[in-house]
Design an enzyme around this catalytic site. Structure first.
Site, PDB file in Angstrom:
ATOM      1  N   ALA A  92      31.537  47.474  31.547  1.00  0.00           N
ATOM      2  CA  ALA A  92      32.674  46.638  31.049  1.00  0.00           C
ATOM      3  C   ALA A  92      33.932  47.290  31.627  1.00  0.00           C
ATOM      4  CB  ALA A  92      32.657  46.309  29.581  1.00  0.00           C
ATOM      5  N   LYS A  93      34.095  48.463  31.932  1.00  0.00           N
ATOM      6  CA  LYS A  93      35.262  49.074  32.348  1.00  0.00           C
ATOM      7  C   LYS A  93      36.364  48.833  31.394  1.00  0.00           C
ATOM      8  CE  LYS A  93      33.143  50.396  36.517  1.00  0.00           C
ATOM      9  NZ  LYS A  93      31.941  49.619  36.347  1.00  0.00           N
ATOM     10  N   ARG A  94      36.067  48.836  30.157  1.00  0.00           N
ATOM     11  CA  ARG A  94      37.358  48.466  29.166  1.00  0.00           C
ATOM     12  C   ARG A  94      38.178  49.585  29.028  1.00  0.00           C
ATOM     13  NH1 ARG A  94      35.116  43.884  30.560  1.00  0.00           N
ATOM     14  NH2 ARG A  94      34.744  42.503  28.949  1.00  0.00           N
TER      15      ARG A  94
END
Lengths: 273, 273
Positions: A92-94
Site C-alpha cells: 500500500a506504500k502508506r
C-alpha cells in the site's frame, strides 16, 4: 505472524515465494467476467493452486482501490480466504503524520487483518511508528526500489558520504527490530542487495521484480540471503497471468512450483534452512 | 480545475482556506450517530456552512479507509456533494512504481473525480508521472512537512550542500509545471517556507498545520505568498470540531469566517488579488 513462524514456514515449504495479487479485470480470463465478484473468484483459484508453494501473498492495493468500494470488498474477501498460516502483505506504500498513519494502521491491521504493510519513509519516524505499535504486525519500509525513479533520490549521496537509502536503513532499523520490520529492496541489482544486506544483516527483505521486471533469483539469493533465508521474493504477473483461459490456475501452479524448486536449491546453497 | 480558475476563486472569495475533512466517528456530535451515513451527514453540514469561505476541501483519506468499504462510500458521496467550483484534494500520500501509480491515479481521478492528490516523492519520477498525465488534474508533492519525522530525511544535507527537500523541489519541478503541481510545505516554520518559495516561486503550496498543529497564518503569508497568492492553507480540527452539539455547523462557519477575514487582510498585504 511472528518471525519464527515465518521462518518455520519457509523451512517447511522450502520456499520464500510471495505471490503478488495484482489482479486486473482487463487481464483475468473472460469466463470469470460473469461471476458476481470476478476479482475474488480469480484470487481464490490462484490461492488454491499456489498455497503449497507460497509463503506469502501480496495484494497490490492500487488494483483494488481503483475499483472503488467493490474493490475493497474483493480485497477483504481475498484476505479472509488466504490460509492463516501464510504471511499477508498489504502493498500500500502508506505513510503520513502520526495520527493519520495510525488510521492507516487501523485500516490494514484492524478493519482488515493483514500481517504487514509496505510504508514510505519520507515523513520519518512518526509516520512509521504507529504501524509498529501493533503486536505481531510488520512494517515493510521502502529502502531501495528497482524502478527508474529510484535513481532520483534513493541513491543520492548525502554529506556524510552515504546514499540516502543507507540513511533510511540505519535510522529506521532503530525504530523497530528484525522482529517487526522488513525492507523493500529492488531485485534488478544483485550487488546493491549485497550492500543493503551488510547494513541490516538480520532483517527480512521483500524483493519485488523477479520475473517480469527482470531480476534474477540466483543473484538475489547469492547477495541477499542470510542463515534464516531473510528473503521474500515476489512474483506477480509471471504467476497469476501464466495462463489465459479456464486452466489459468493450473498454469499458475506450474509456475509457482518451478520457482519453489529453484528456491529450495538456493536455500540449500545459502541458508541453514 | 485549472490554475486560473483557482486563482479567480481565491480573488472572488478573498480566501485561501482549505477545510480538512478529517472526519472521525468518535468526534462527530452524537445526534448524528443514528443517521444512515453519519460521516456524510457531518461532512454535508460542514460543506454547507463553510463553502462561502473555503476555496478547497481536503478529505484525509486515512479517516475513510479505516472504515472499510462503507468509508469509501461516504467519501464518494462527500466528493459528489462538494460544489464543482471548489477545489478538491485527496490527501492520500500515494506513490508507487509507474503502472501502480497509474492505478492510484485512476482511483482518485476517474473512479472518483478529485482535482488533486497528495503524492510521496521517495520512488521518484515514474511514481509521480502517471498522475500528471491527467489534464486538469494536479499532483501535490510532499516537500517539507511539519511533523517530528520531517527531521529524519527531508532536511538531511546532501553532498551538493542542499537539503533533500530542495533536491526534491528542484527535480520534481521539472516533471510538471506550476499548472499541474503543488507542494506540501509545513506551516510551523515561516523562514523554511520562505526558503521553499525562493526555489519554486510560482507553484502553489498546500500548507497543513495552521491551527491545531501550531503554525501561524501571518508567518505563512509573509514568507510564502506570491502575487497570485500561491497558498492553500488548511485547517481541519479547528473548524470541523469547533462545536460539539447540534450547532456544530454554525460553529464551523464562524471559525471559517474568522480565518477568511484574516486571509483577506493578508491577500491585500502580500498579493495582487
Amino acid at each position: 505472524m511472528n518471525r519464527q513462524e515465518l521462518i518455520q514456514q519457509i523451512k517447511a515449504k522450502q520456499s520464500f515465494l510471495c505471490v503478488g495479487l495484482d489482479t486486473d479485470l482487463q487481464k483475468i480470463p473472460s469466463h470469470l467476467h460473469g461471476a458476481k465478484d470476478p476479482i475474488f473468484e480469480f484470487n481464490k483459484e490462484i490461492i488454491d493452486q499456489t498455497a503449497d508453494f507460497a509463503v506469502a501473498y501480496k495484494p497490490n492495493i492500487a488494483f483494488y482501490e481503483a475499483l472503488g468500494p467493490r474493490g475493497w470488498e474483493s480485497l477483504a474477501k481475498t484476505l479472509e480466504y488466504i490460509p492463516k498460516d501464510i504471511f499477508t502483505i498489504a502493498d500500500a506504500k502508506r505513510g503520513d503524520i502520526g495520527n493519520t498513519s495510525g488510521l492507516y494502521a487501523k485500516a490494514f491491521f484492524e478493519t482488515m487483518d493483514f500481517d504487514s504493510i509496505t510504508v514510505a519513509p519520507y515523513m520519518g519516524v512518526d509516520s512509521v511508528g504507529p504501524f509498529l505499535e501493533y503486536a505481531g504486525k510488520w512494517v515493510i519500509l521502502l529502502a531501495l526500489t528497482s524502478n527508474e525513479g529510484s535513481h532520483d533520490f534513493q541513491v543520492t549521496t548525502l554529506q556524510n558520504g552515504k546514499p540516502l537509502y543507507q540513511e533510511v536503513l540505519e535510522k529506521s532499523s532503530q525504530w523497530g527490530s528484525p522482529d517487526n520490520m522488513m525492507y523493500v529492496v529492488g531485485a534488478t541489482r544483485g550487488e546493491k542487495i549485497g550492500a543493503v544486506r551488510k547494513i541490516v544483516p538480520d532483517h527480512f527483505f521483500l524483493v519485488p521484480g523477479v520475473g517480469a521486471q527482470g531480476g534474477s533469483l540466483q543473484e538475489v539469493a547469492k547477495y541477499g540471503m542470510n542463515k534464516n533465508c531473510g528473503l521474500l521474493v515476489n512474483s506477480s504477473r509471471g504467476i497469476i497471468y501464466a495462463g489465459k483461459d479456464k486452466d489459468f490456475g493450473k498454469a499458475a501452479r506450474q509456475e509457482a512450483k518451478i520457482l519453489q524448486a529453484e528456491m529450495a536449491d538456493l536455500l540449500a546453497l545459502y541458508s541453514e534452512l
